[in-house]
Design a protein around this motif. Structure first.
Motif, PDB file in Angstrom:
ATOM      1  N   ALA A 139     -16.372  -6.461 -34.124  1.00 13.83           N
ATOM      2  CA  ALA A 139     -15.388  -7.420 -34.623  1.00 13.83           C
ATOM      3  C   ALA A 139     -14.113  -7.471 -33.792  1.00 13.83           C
ATOM      4  N   PRO A 140     -13.565  -6.345 -33.305  1.00 14.17           N
ATOM      5  CA  PRO A 140     -12.316  -6.438 -32.532  1.00 14.17           C
ATOM      6  C   PRO A 140     -12.425  -7.355 -31.320  1.00 14.17           C
ATOM      7  N   TYR A 141     -13.542  -7.314 -30.599  1.00 12.51           N
ATOM      8  CA  TYR A 141     -13.684  -8.164 -29.419  1.00 12.51           C
ATOM      9  C   TYR A 141     -13.684  -9.637 -29.815  1.00 12.51           C
ATOM     10  N   ARG A 142     -14.402  -9.982 -30.875  1.00 12.12           N
ATOM     11  CA  ARG A 142     -14.460 -11.391 -31.303  1.00 12.12           C
ATOM     12  C   ARG A 142     -13.089 -11.870 -31.785  1.00 12.12           C
ATOM     13  N   LEU A 143     -12.384 -11.006 -32.508  1.00  8.54           N
ATOM     14  CA  LEU A 143     -11.049 -11.388 -32.963  1.00  8.54           C
ATOM     15  C   LEU A 143     -10.078 -11.462 -31.784  1.00  8.54           C
ATOM     16  N   LEU A 176     -20.045  -9.895 -42.218  1.00  7.35           N
ATOM     17  CA  LEU A 176     -18.843 -10.691 -41.938  1.00  7.35           C
ATOM     18  C   LEU A 176     -18.759 -11.031 -40.448  1.00  7.35           C
ATOM     19  N   THR A 177     -19.069 -10.080 -39.564  1.00 11.42           N
ATOM     20  CA  THR A 177     -19.062 -10.354 -38.131  1.00 11.42           C
ATOM     21  C   THR A 177     -20.126 -11.382 -37.776  1.00 11.42           C
ATOM     22  N   SER A 178     -21.297 -11.283 -38.397  1.00 13.84           N
ATOM     23  CA  SER A 178     -22.366 -12.256 -38.159  1.00 13.84           C
ATOM     24  C   SER A 178     -21.949 -13.646 -38.617  1.00 13.84           C
ATOM     25  N   LEU A 179     -21.253 -13.718 -39.746  1.00 11.90           N
ATOM     26  CA  LEU A 179     -20.782 -15.012 -40.243  1.00 11.90           C
ATOM     27  C   LEU A 179     -19.820 -15.646 -39.243  1.00 11.90           C
ATOM     28  N   ALA A 180     -18.902 -14.858 -38.717  1.00  8.25           N
ATOM     29  CA  ALA A 180     -17.961 -15.375 -37.724  1.00  8.25           C
ATOM     30  C   ALA A 180     -18.694 -15.868 -36.481  1.00  8.25           C
ATOM     31  N   ALA A 181     -19.781 -15.198 -36.103  1.00  6.88           N
ATOM     32  CA  ALA A 181     -20.526 -15.585 -34.909  1.00  6.88           C
ATOM     33  C   ALA A 181     -21.192 -16.947 -35.069  1.00  6.88           C
ATOM     34  N   ALA A 186     -11.015  -4.409 -40.321  1.00  5.91           N
ATOM     35  CA  ALA A 186     -10.473  -3.447 -41.284  1.00  5.91           C
ATOM     36  C   ALA A 186     -11.546  -2.510 -41.801  1.00  5.91           C
ATOM     37  N   LEU A 187     -12.799  -3.007 -41.868  1.00  4.53           N
ATOM     38  CA  LEU A 187     -13.903  -2.181 -42.354  1.00  4.53           C
ATOM     39  C   LEU A 187     -14.510  -1.304 -41.256  1.00  4.53           C
ATOM     40  N   GLY A 188     -14.044  -1.478 -40.001  1.00  2.00           N
ATOM     41  CA  GLY A 188     -14.496  -0.606 -38.924  1.00  2.00           C
ATOM     42  C   GLY A 188     -15.694  -1.092 -38.151  1.00  2.00           C
ATOM     43  N   ASP A 189     -16.026  -2.393 -38.239  1.00  2.00           N
ATOM     44  CA  ASP A 189     -17.164  -2.888 -37.461  1.00  2.00           C
ATOM     45  C   ASP A 189     -16.830  -2.819 -35.966  1.00  2.00           C
TER      46      ASP A 189
END
Length: 820
Positions: free
Chosen positions: A582-586, A554-559, A576-579
């Protein structure tokens, strides 16, 4: 003239005849203090009788004159062996043990620790190679306080003291005694008899004056053998005299038990030694460091202690300090007819550990690997029981402390696990530098392929082979690890296939793994396609991977999507899944939307998960707000967890803000912290921080060589080879000769970046030995690209392309084409 008895009493000597011998010039008082007391007594009697010395005799009552005369006479008398021995003639009654040399007392300051039996310690591997005796910083422990309190009392008292330091081999008994005596009795004399006869002669000749330390290192050698009983009896008599003297002995617990416990049913061989030692004050020196001592050990910047702490996880610091050099020497010199098999087994163990086999080492692996480390003649001459002999040799305990190979405790319960062993931690540490440019023989790789303990071990060994350009070998080991259940192996296989232009085959393999729920090989392939300039292909594969719902997908997809509602949804699910990423990108999306509160909250969430981007952005946030103290505090908290780049970034921001002084202070702080952690494998990754900090320091003075010189000199005084390498990089353009010397120094201490830059400099100037250095880069883990680049520069294009595609064979030759 007072009588001899009164003079003997004034000089605190039992025998008036001894004073008579002094006055007749037949012998010399053993201590200047006795001589001074004698002169004072004679002077007092002369004054009482109103006897005035003649003008040319006044010096006879000058105490300084007699102190100098005693010192000169003692120096002339001592002369010879150990700088402190004298020939003692036989007594008229022929008393045994009197004839021979006396190990006379001499000032404590004249004694070096190595002469008193203190073991040499392991050297700091990151300093210039140590020559001579290495004595690391002393770490105080609880028993030191007890010993020093007793010696302090003895220094101010008038009675003799007998102290015994009891501990096993290499626990630090002798070093403990030396440090305590040097601290508490620095102005005393010390006598060190080397055997029982020497001890007896010292006592029989009344050669131990007041304020003397009698040093009985390894006292069992003096008291337990021939002449020991006579020496013990003489020492008991000497301890009955009311004079300040300290007898300090070291003993192993077993030897102390043997000498102090009365035997039953057999002849009592040590009654005098038992009577002597049972009256002693015994201080136990623990075998391991614990509690606050371990904490102080972590705070020291002594390289020898740092190595010992890292290689002695059980706290056996002193054993490692003393046993380490002997263990390495034992290993290096094991080239004899039988020893060579043990050395081969140990070398195989060293290579297995340094290349990634972290589990206990299977004996079957070592047996299968060893032949490749032997010559044809050694293999031909091997007896049928060569491996049993080799194991016995490798399990030999050096200094009764450490063996190259040791047992592995059962996971639960008591006893050792069968069929496995562990390499001594210090040999493991030693091998990582000493063997960094050696690639193991074919027998080693065949052994690990069939006998590695776990698929994870096999995977790490495969990655080591890949980093050293042995691509065919790596592929074979990776497949075995992957089929053994280690998922990350599939990622590396897929990436290697893509670099071989086998994209379709790689996609087929990644999809088969994806069906089992693991998206990582597909993601690895996607990012490789993106690197090759195929963003559409990358997005297609990432979307397919994201169907698993895994956080990384999911993080890769957002990238790859960059923006839009789908991006925010994917990142929110990943958070939410703990990656961790992801927090930095969001957070970036929240900042762009103007929600700064949520932006900062998400940055803290990412930083707490270890994301470097989030950490860096938090620090920059404080810098932009001119909250410099908070920025530094935050960056230091990240640095304490092994990441120094953020603190270097504050230095850069300070420089940009015009505060040169603060920029320099912070940059030096980063360099110092990196130096502190240089031997800690868990904290070693400081490349960004060190590079940035050194670049700041060199940049501050780049316009003036004279100003830059002190900075460069200070940088080279640190222990971190990476610091030297970055300083060299800053010097390459203007001072290539100096840069090359620094690179070489750092490379010799195991810095791969320095070795790579050294190879590049040699390639640029067409050095004759450039290929040798490039091959050293390959075998140290720098990959095959530097060597291929050298061949391209030399016009060997086909060889370069072949090496990049197919790698090298185990022997270093270019591999033929091989199928995946």
């Amino acid at each position: 003239m007072p009588g001899l008895r009164r003079l003997a009493s004034s000089a605190r000597v039992e025998s008036p005849s001894t004073v008579g011998g002094w006055l007749r010039g037949q012998n010399l008082p053993t201590s200047a203090e006795r001589l001074i007391r004698l002169v004072r007594a004679i002077g007092a009697e002369a004054k009482r009788q109103e006897v005035e010395p003649l003008p040319d005799e006044r010096h006879l009552f000058d105490l300084d004159h007699w102190s100098r005369r005693h010192r000169d006479a003692a120096a002339e008398r001592i002369g010879g062996q150990n700088g402190g021995t004298a020939r003692q003639s036989a007594h008229s009654d022929g008393e045994p043990g009197i004839v021979g040399f006396l190990d006379l007392p001499r000032p404590l300051a004249d004694w070096q620790p190595e002469r008193l039996g203190v073991h040499a310690a392991i050297a700091d591997p990151l300093r210039t190679a140590a020559t001579g005796f290495v004595l690391p910083t002393y770490i105080y422990r609880r028993h030191d306080h007890e010993l020093r309190a007793l010696l302090t009392d003895a220094a101010s008292g008038n009675d003799p003291v007998l102290l015994v330091l009891s501990g096993y081999s290499c626990t630090g008994k002798t070093r403990t005694a030396y440090e305590a005596v040097a601290a508490c009795l620095a102005d005393w004399a010390l006598a060190y008899p080397k055997d029982a006869d020497s001890l007896y002669r010292l006592l029989a000749a009344d050669a131990l004056g007041p304020r003397t330390v009698l040093w009985l290192n390894e006292a069992q050698e003096l008291l337990g053998g021939h002449g020991g009983e006579a020496a013990a009896a003489a020492l008991r008599r000497r301890l009955e005299q009311p004079e300040p003297m300290v007898v300090i002995a070291t003993l192993w617990p077993g030897h102390r038990h043997e000498l102090t416990v009365r035997p039953t049913g057999v002849q009592d061989r040590h009654p005098q030694a038992r009577a002597l030692l049972t009256a002693a004050r015994v201080i136990t020196v623990p075998a391991v460091f614990g509690g606050s001592a371990l904490g102080r050990l972590q705070e020291t910047d002594d390289g020898s202690l740092a190595v010992a702490a890292r290689t002695a996880p059980d706290g056996s610091i002193t054993q490692t300090l003393a046993g380490g050099p002997a263990l390495v020497q034992w290993y290096e010199q094991a080239d004899g007819v039988q020893d060579c098999y043990g050395k081969a087994v140990v070398t195989a163990a060293m290579d297995a550990r340094r290349l990634g086999h972290t589990s206990p080492l299977p004996l079957a692996l070592l047996e299968a690997a060893a032949p490749g480390y032997l010559t044809d003649a050694q293999r031909a001459a091997a007896p049928t029981d060569w491996f049993e002999t080799a194991l016995a040799f490798a399990r030999t305990r050096i200094k009764d402390v450490v063996a190259a190979l040791g047992d592995v405790a059962r996971d639960y319960g008591m006893g050792a696990r069968s069929g496995v062993c562990r390499l001594a931690d210090y040999l493991d540490h030693y091998a990582r530098t000493a063997r960094r440019e050696y690639f193991p023989p074919a027998s080693f790789w065949h052994a690990v392929e069939h006998h590695a303990a776990t698929a994870a071990d096999l995977y790490e060994l495969a990655r080591s082979a890949e980093h050293r350009g042995r691509l065919r070998l790596a592929a074979a080991l990776l497949r075995r690890a992957a089929h053994g259940g280690h998922g990350p192996a599939w990622e590396t296989i897929v990436t290697m296939m893509a670099y071989r232009d086998l994209t379709e085959e790689a996609e087929t393999l990644a999809r088969s793994v994806l069906r089992s729920g693991d998206p990582e090989p597909m993601l690895a392939l996607a990012w490789t396609l993106s690197e090759f300039g195929d963003p559409d292909g990358a997005e297609r594969l990432i979307r397919e991977a994201a169907t698993t719902g895994r956080a990384s997908a999911l993080t890769s997809l957002a990238a790859v999507l960059s923006q839009g509602p789908e991006v925010e949804t994917a990142l929110a699910e990943a958070v939410a899944l703990g990656d961790p990423e992801a927090p930095y990108r969001l957070a970036e999306l929240r900042r762009n939307a103007g929600d700064l509160t949520e932006y900062e909250r998400l940055l803290w969430l990412g930083a707490s998960a270890g994301d470097l981007n989030a950490k860096g952005e938090l620090v920059r946030l404080k810098c932009r707000a001119d909250e410099w103290d908070e920025a530094e505090r935050l960056a230091r908290s990240f640095a304490d967890r092994g990441d120094g780049f953020e603190l270097a970034m504050v230095a850069i921001e300070r420089h940009r803000d015009g505060d040169r002084t603060e920029a320099e202070r912070l940059a030096w702080t980063v360099v110092e912290l990196a130096d502190r952690d240089v031997l800690d494998a868990a904290k070693r990754p400081w490349p960004g921080g060190t590079f940035a900090a050194v670049a700041v320091l060199m940049g501050l003075y780049s316009d003036d060589d004279a100003d830059a010189e002190p900075v460069l000199h200070r940088l080279t005084e640190f222990r971190n080879p990476q610091t030297w390498a970055v300083a060299a990089w800053c010097q390459e353009a203007r001072h290539p000769g100096r840069a090359e010397a620094l690179y070489r120094r750092a490379a010799e201490r195991g810095d791969l970046y320095a070795l790579e830059r050294l190879a590049m400099m040699e390639r640029r100037r067409n050095a004759a030995d450039a290929e040798r250095t490039h091959r050293a880069v390959v075998d140290a883990g720098g990959g095959v690209d530097p060597l291929a680049a050298l061949w391209e520069d030399e016009g060997r294009t086909e060889e370069a392309e072949q090496a990049r595609c197919y790698g090298l064979d185990i022997d270093g030759s270019i591999a033929d084409a091989w199928p995946f």
